[in-house]
Enzyme design. Sequence first.
Site, PDB file in Angstrom:
ATOM      1  N   HIS A  87       0.822  -1.215   0.000  1.00 35.61           N
ATOM      2  CA  HIS A  87       0.000   0.000   0.000  1.00 35.61           C
ATOM      3  C   HIS A  87       0.857   1.267   0.000  1.00 35.61           C
ATOM      4  CE1 HIS A  87      -4.283  -1.506   1.071  1.00 35.61           C
ATOM      5  NE2 HIS A  87      -3.617  -2.415   0.384  1.00 35.61           N
ATOM      6  N   ASN A 115      -7.449   1.884   3.110  1.00 38.21           N
ATOM      7  CA  ASN A 115      -6.677   1.808   4.359  1.00 38.21           C
ATOM      8  C   ASN A 115      -7.492   1.993   5.635  1.00 38.21           C
ATOM      9  OD1 ASN A 115      -4.348   1.417   2.871  1.00 38.21           O
ATOM     10  ND2 ASN A 115      -3.720   3.560   2.921  1.00 38.21           N
ATOM     11  N   HIS A 214      -1.686 -13.288  -0.448  1.00 40.16           N
ATOM     12  CA  HIS A 214      -2.924 -13.607   0.287  1.00 40.16           C
ATOM     13  C   HIS A 214      -2.907 -15.022   0.861  1.00 40.16           C
ATOM     14  CE1 HIS A 214      -5.573 -10.273  -1.753  1.00 40.16           C
ATOM     15  NE2 HIS A 214      -4.658  -9.789  -0.950  1.00 40.16           N
TER      16      HIS A 214
END
Length: 348
Positions: A87, A115, A214
Amino acid sequence: MAFSRVAFGFLVTAFLSATLSLANPGLGFGWGGGVPGGQFGAPSYGLFPQFYQFSCPQADDIVMSVLEKAIAEEPRMAASLLRLHFHDCFVQGCDASVLLDDSATIVSEKNSLPNKNSIRGFEVIDEIKAKLEEACPQTVSCADVLAMAARGSTVLSGGPSWELPLGRRDSKTASLSTSNNNIPPPNSTLQNLITLFQRQGLDEVDLVALSGGHTIGVARCVTFKQRLYNQNGNNLPDETLEKTYYYGLKSVCPKSGGDNNISPLDFGSPVKFDNLYFKLILWGKGLLNSDEVLLTGNGGNTMELVKAYAEDENLFFEQFAKSMIKMGNISPLTGFNGEVRKNCRFVN
């Protein structure tokens, strides 16, 4: 004889310039990417793994000691720290802009849609930075701390390691709007994902490999609720979801409320970095729409990659490492650009 003297002189000069560039990490001669060099002989401030070899040789040991403790206390933290780096890099490049708090001059990225209420791990970064400041004041940047923490978190979860180019500097700005626009949302289509990754110079191979991050971590119910109750605006679930998996998710994520309830992205081994994530996608048990479309989406070659990584964990690990290096090289501030923050939450 004259020739050998010239050759010897050339060797000495080459050796000295190489040694000089090591001894003064600010003068990297284009190692490992970064900003290309200028005129003949002008240094190019690239990133390279030995950046702190003389100025802070214990940097990685300090990072790892804090990570070991934090991840032992809460294994999920590894995924949170990996996500922080991602991010960060997708907004203004890997410049630690994501760590800046609101202030008179900064509108923090921490409040962007991707976020807000979900990005975490800041206290671990604070602790690493405080220990680094003690050992090597104003030397190791917050941007490099994020990159080292992402690698360390992967390794401590059982994943691959990689030789990490270092020498990023910290931004003096943040961008809430770019954070809102550049970070791929969980309900992305495949085309949308490909476009957002291409914007960062990352291709479909990078997209699928990095999605494999993930294999650890969790997602909030709000990020996959649409798939359970209204996938295509027809009040029906996503038909690609395997039935028992679907019923399990419904019990965690009700139609109304429960937005912050969490579910693992890889329920088979949620804190182990492995290739099960890809197998689950093949079995209709990928959690997010952005996971599922890697298999079923139109307009890309991602399906073959999902199958390849599901079959061969080493292949996945190898490519994940390469793609992490590539992502970590997105538009770094180097040389005299940016700064090395004393406190990662505020500009100096």
